[in-house]
Design a protein around this motif. Structure first.
Motif, PDB file in Angstrom:
ATOM      1  N   LYS A  85      -5.377  -7.184  10.384  1.00  0.00           N
ATOM      2  CA  LYS A  85      -4.133  -7.841   9.961  1.00  0.00           C
ATOM      3  C   LYS A  85      -2.913  -6.996  10.318  1.00  0.00           C
ATOM      4  O   LYS A  85      -3.029  -5.781  10.540  1.00  0.00           O
ATOM      5  CB  LYS A  85      -4.156  -8.156   8.456  1.00  0.00           C
ATOM      6  N   PRO A  86      -1.734  -7.621  10.374  1.00  0.00           N
ATOM      7  CA  PRO A  86      -0.513  -6.867  10.688  1.00  0.00           C
ATOM      8  C   PRO A  86      -0.211  -5.843   9.605  1.00  0.00           C
ATOM      9  O   PRO A  86      -0.443  -6.089   8.418  1.00  0.00           O
ATOM     10  CB  PRO A  86       0.575  -7.942  10.740  1.00  0.00           C
ATOM     11  N   VAL A  87       0.306  -4.700  10.023  1.00  0.00           N
ATOM     12  CA  VAL A  87       0.727  -3.653   9.100  1.00  0.00           C
ATOM     13  C   VAL A  87       2.201  -3.348   9.372  1.00  0.00           C
ATOM     14  O   VAL A  87       2.563  -2.966  10.489  1.00  0.00           O
ATOM     15  CB  VAL A  87      -0.116  -2.372   9.277  1.00  0.00           C
ATOM     16  N   CYS A 108      -8.679  -2.373  -4.893  1.00  0.00           N
ATOM     17  CA  CYS A 108      -7.557  -2.405  -3.949  1.00  0.00           C
ATOM     18  C   CYS A 108      -8.014  -2.914  -2.583  1.00  0.00           C
ATOM     19  O   CYS A 108      -7.330  -3.723  -1.954  1.00  0.00           O
ATOM     20  CB  CYS A 108      -6.940  -1.018  -3.819  1.00  0.00           C
ATOM     21  N   LEU A 109      -9.159  -2.433  -2.113  1.00  0.00           N
ATOM     22  CA  LEU A 109      -9.647  -2.873  -0.814  1.00  0.00           C
ATOM     23  C   LEU A 109      -9.980  -4.359  -0.827  1.00  0.00           C
ATOM     24  O   LEU A 109      -9.758  -5.062   0.161  1.00  0.00           O
ATOM     25  CB  LEU A 109     -10.866  -2.054  -0.404  1.00  0.00           C
ATOM     26  N   GLN A 141      -7.320   5.133   3.515  1.00  0.00           N
ATOM     27  CA  GLN A 141      -8.436   4.198   3.639  1.00  0.00           C
ATOM     28  C   GLN A 141      -7.937   2.763   3.767  1.00  0.00           C
ATOM     29  O   GLN A 141      -8.471   1.974   4.559  1.00  0.00           O
ATOM     30  CB  GLN A 141      -9.350   4.313   2.419  1.00  0.00           C
ATOM     31  N   GLU A 142      -6.933   2.416   2.987  1.00  0.00           N
ATOM     32  CA  GLU A 142      -6.383   1.056   3.049  1.00  0.00           C
ATOM     33  C   GLU A 142      -5.800   0.773   4.426  1.00  0.00           C
ATOM     34  O   GLU A 142      -5.986  -0.311   4.988  1.00  0.00           O
ATOM     35  CB  GLU A 142      -5.316   0.892   1.962  1.00  0.00           C
ATOM     36  N   TYR A 143      -5.108   1.750   4.974  1.00  0.00           N
ATOM     37  CA  TYR A 143      -4.539   1.568   6.317  1.00  0.00           C
ATOM     38  C   TYR A 143      -5.643   1.367   7.354  1.00  0.00           C
ATOM     39  O   TYR A 143      -5.563   0.455   8.191  1.00  0.00           O
ATOM     40  CB  TYR A 143      -3.681   2.775   6.683  1.00  0.00           C
ATOM     41  N   SER A 201       0.842  -1.192   0.000  1.00  0.00           N
ATOM     42  CA  SER A 201       0.000   0.000   0.000  1.00  0.00           C
ATOM     43  C   SER A 201       0.876   1.241   0.000  1.00  0.00           C
ATOM     44  O   SER A 201       1.727   1.415   0.882  1.00  0.00           O
ATOM     45  CB  SER A 201      -0.907  -0.009   1.237  1.00  0.00           C
ATOM     46  N   SER A 202       0.662   2.114  -0.980  1.00  0.00           N
ATOM     47  CA  SER A 202       1.390   3.392  -1.051  1.00  0.00           C
ATOM     48  C   SER A 202       0.811   4.195  -2.208  1.00  0.00           C
ATOM     49  O   SER A 202      -0.028   3.706  -2.973  1.00  0.00           O
ATOM     50  CB  SER A 202       2.888   3.157  -1.288  1.00  0.00           C
ATOM     51  N   LEU A 203       1.265   5.434  -2.345  1.00  0.00           N
ATOM     52  CA  LEU A 203       1.028   6.131  -3.597  1.00  0.00           C
ATOM     53  C   LEU A 203       1.676   5.331  -4.723  1.00  0.00           C
ATOM     54  O   LEU A 203       2.684   4.641  -4.503  1.00  0.00           O
ATOM     55  CB  LEU A 203       1.637   7.530  -3.555  1.00  0.00           C
TER      56      LEU A 203
END
Length: 374
Positions: A88-90, A47-48, A79-81, A6-8
């Motif tokens: 789940k782990p990030v 993406c979600l 939003q993804e974060y 997940s990123s730009l």
């Protein structure tokens, strides 16, 4: 594992490629927006969905906040974060030497605050990011390469660590907190238990750390008690650490005499704010010790048990209630039944992410065990 990155996307192509290399080098599957192809839904919905079907998220944060979709107040990455952190782990990585705007600065602060003691790091170049992601994923693999979590066994072990209480003898009133981790495994080797560096770290944290537990005016006696490491002070405060990473903390609950004179009723009540403060200190100390002895988080779950010893006939008051009526008290009398320890099960991450809720979940049932001292 399926790992969502997940990123730009625009301007972060090299960083995303570096993260992909780290993931695939360890034989995991990288889930990336670039690979989704044509979708019947919006890119963000795609993406979600990919995130929800993944086992873990690698979050890469740079200077820009990114596009905020219509109808939302958050960028796609934000939003993804928010979606990921609940389930789940990030593994979050922050680019160094950047000047984020207000929205991105707030996003970064939110991630750093939530992460607590979980894996995160910084990077300057894509190669730095690749190395960081590789190390973090390796640590996660080690942490999860253990047996299953047996919650019933964890709680049984936690309750067994309370020393027998002699209720026929006058003893200082103590808060006793036990934390047992799972899966059950050895965290510290015998040689590590004897290492002066470990004893010094535990003492320094107890005396001078943010979660200071010991009275600085008193000495500390430390040494092995069987295979356990035990640190204690004259007033009864003590810390016990086992090879399995279990921790027992004992803290005095009686407040020192104030400069205004001796309160004759202080030994008759449990003051709620004092109990809450001691629980907070004990949990913060446990979190600091676990971060020191188990950096890769092999212990993923916790059994927590709490009791107050030496308070059979005490009542319960807030500080304000006690200050308003220091000369009389309603208290328990003879025949008080033994009070069972308060216990709960939690994910280890809760020590960093949701400690306030843990404190409340221990304090409220404890308070119910005592008569209100009107």
């Amino acid at each position: 594992m399926r790992i969502f990155i997940s990123s730009l996307i625009s301007g972060f192509e090299q960083q995303r490629a570096a993260a992909r290399r780290a993931v695939t080098a360890l034989r995991h599957e990288a889930v990336m927006a670039e690979d989704f192809g044509a979708q019947p839904n919006s890119p963000q919905i795609a993406c979600l969905r990919g995130l929800r079907e993944s086992d873990m998220v690698v979050l890469i944060l740079g200077e820009g906040y990114g596009f905020v979709p219509p109808g939302s107040t958050l960028s796609a990455t934000h939003q993804e974060y928010r979606e990921a952190r609940e389930t789940k782990p990030v593994l979050a990585f922050l680019q160094e030497g950047i000047s984020p705007g207000p929205e991105q600065a707030a996003f970064i602060a939110e991630v750093q605050a939530w992460e607590g003691g979980l894996f995160r790091g910084t990077f300057r170049q894509p190669d730095d990011l690749q190395d960081g992601v590789t190390r973090a994923l390796h640590d996660v693999t080690l942490a999860n390469a253990t047996g299953p979590v047996d919650e019933r066994d964890m709680m049984t072990r936690a309750l067994a660590m309370f020393a027998p209480e002699n209720r026929n003898q006058v003893v200082p009133t103590m808060l006793e907190l036990v934390v047992v981790g799972g899966p059950n495994q050895r965290i510290l080797r015998p040689a590590e238990m004897e290492a002066p560096q470990l004893v010094e770290h535990l003492e320094q944290t107890a005396l001078y750390g943010e979660s200071r537990m010991f009275d600085r005016s008193l000495g500390v006696i430390s040494g092995l008690d069987g295979s356990d490491l035990l640190l204690r002070q004259e007033r009864g405060a003590s810390i016990r650490l086992t090879e399995q990473g279990s921790i027992v903390v004992r803290l005095p609950l009686d407040e020192p005499r104030s400069a205004r004179g001796f309160d004759p009723m202080s030994g008759m009540v449990l003051v709620e704010e004092t109990v809450k403060e001691r629980i907070s200190i004990a949990l913060a100390y446990v979190a600091a010790v676990l971060d020191r002895i188990d950096r890769t988080q092999r212990l993923t779950h916790l059994a927590i048990a709490l009791r107050v010893a030496g308070a059979d006939h005490r009542g319960w008051r807030t500080r304000a209630q006690h200050a308003a009526n220091t000369n009389s008290i309603q208290m328990g009398h003879g025949g008080v039944q033994a009070r069972d320890p308060i216990n709960l099960l939690a994910r280890r991450a809760a020590l960093g992410l949701d400690r306030s809720a843990l404190i409340e979940d221990l304090l409220v049932p404890l308070r119910r065990q005592y008569p209100t001292a009107n």
